[in-house]
Design an enzyme around this catalytic site. Structure first.
Site: not given
Ligand code: MG
Length: 350
Positions: A18, A20
């Site tokens: 992932d 962010d």
């Molecule tokens: Mg995230």
């Protein structure tokens, strides 16, 4: 070159990462994350970045990640827009027209699989009889009339795919409506539901596995959000590492239904020896840390343990409390002590 003995990463050939809250926060790198990703790649681990953000094209995402010092080319990024386009490609003839209700990422993803993206503005006042499907992703430029165009198309029995159903989108000032909010708008108006392909739904994970070419049992999903990254990995049948550099804190795990395979304070810890929490006569021990659930909450002795070891020991004590029937409210209260421990550790390492 092998990874250090006893580390999480040595058990895997591929990582679905992932972005962010894991690699960056806002415009800044999460401390140590780019170097950890470089290390993984040097050790022969394949990394693909999987993002629910459908508005940006992969090359743009890759440029941002590479600028922070992490290894990333456009082909290392898979987006929910690509997963949506792949889904439509499988069910439509080549060259079929698809309404691209979203940003550039949606348009490009359709283009790349040989479908013909049509922007809502292209349909203004014209018949749209030959449009075969709608692909909906986040797009800041969308107007009310664009949603009217989509609603009108959806009165027909054509395919509707949504890139993701995140209710909110984090902006510097707080939570703004995310794609899920705009999907709900059309759900309400049309009384139909789209197929959703982004996290926590399996199609984006399957696309990421295709890109990696690794087996699900040798692939690790890494993320900061329990409801999307961690639940999604479990639904897709792959192991997960929950990284505590993003939005969700230890207390958010209580009653969440998520069950991460590993809990680490940062991406870099995936390359370090990983201790599992173990029960002894008095409480839970993890590496150098010890936690016991007492009458007035958790007694935490971090000792020579890392903050993550203390958190893992604490979460094990809380899990045991849940099995013993202690109320969720009380367990969440106990877990706040772990949030504070982590906040202090992260504040002092900055
Ligand atoms: Mg995230």
């Amino acid at each position: 070159m092998g990874a250090p003995s006893g580390s999480v990463i040595e058990r895997y050939d591929g990582v679905i990462c992932d972005l962010d809250g894991v690699v960056y926060r806002g415009g800044d790198a999460v401390p140590g994350a780019p170097a950890a990703l470089q290390d993984m790649v040097i050790r022969g681990v394949r990394v693909v970045y999987a993002t629910n953000n459908a508005s940006r094209v992969p090359a743009e995402v890759a440029r941002q990640v590479a600028a922070l010092g992490a290894p990333a080319a456009a082909m290392d990024v898979v987006s929910s827009a690509q997963a949506g386009a792949a889904r439509l490609q499988a069910q439509l003839p080549a060259g079929a027209k698809v309404l691209a209700l979203g940003g550039d990422g949606v348009v490009e993803a359709l283009d790349q699989v040989g479908l013909a993206p049509v922007r809502p503005a292209d349909l203004d006042g014209t018949g749209a009889a030959d449009v075969a499907a709608v692909l909906q992703g986040y797009g800041r430029q969308l107007r009310v009339s664009d949603f009217e165009t989509a609603a009108r198309l959806l009165t027909r029995d054509l395919a509707w795919v949504a890139t993701n159903d995140d209710a909110t989108l984090p902006l510097p000032w707080g939570e703004s409506p995310g794609n899920g909010a705009y999907v709900d708008l059309l759900v309400t108006a049309t009384r139909r539901r789209p197929v959703v392909v982004g996290k926590p739904h399996p199609p984006l994970y399957r696309l990421a596995l295709d890109h990696l070419g690794t087996s699900p049992s040798r692939t690790l999903a890494v993320g900061d959000r329990l409801a999307t990254d961690i639940v999604g990995a479990a639904t897709a049948g792959i192991h997960s590492a929950w990284v505590l550099t993003g939005v969700d804190r230890p207390s958010d795990l209580v009653g969440s239904g998520a069950s991460p395979t590993y809990v680490v304070a940062s991406l870099a810890e995936l390359l370090q020896p990983y201790a599992v929490a173990e029960r002894d006569a008095d409480g839970w021990r993890c590496g150098g840390a010890f936690v016991r659930a007492g009458e007035d909450g958790l007694q935490i002795a971090q000792g020579r343990g890392t903050p993550a070891e203390a958190v893992r020991a604490g979460l094990a004590a809380i899990e045991e409390g849940a099995q013993d029937g202690r109320p969720t409210d009380r367990l969440r209260e106990e877990a706040l002590a772990l949030d504070r421990l982590l906040d202090l550790a992260q504040a002092s390492s900055r």
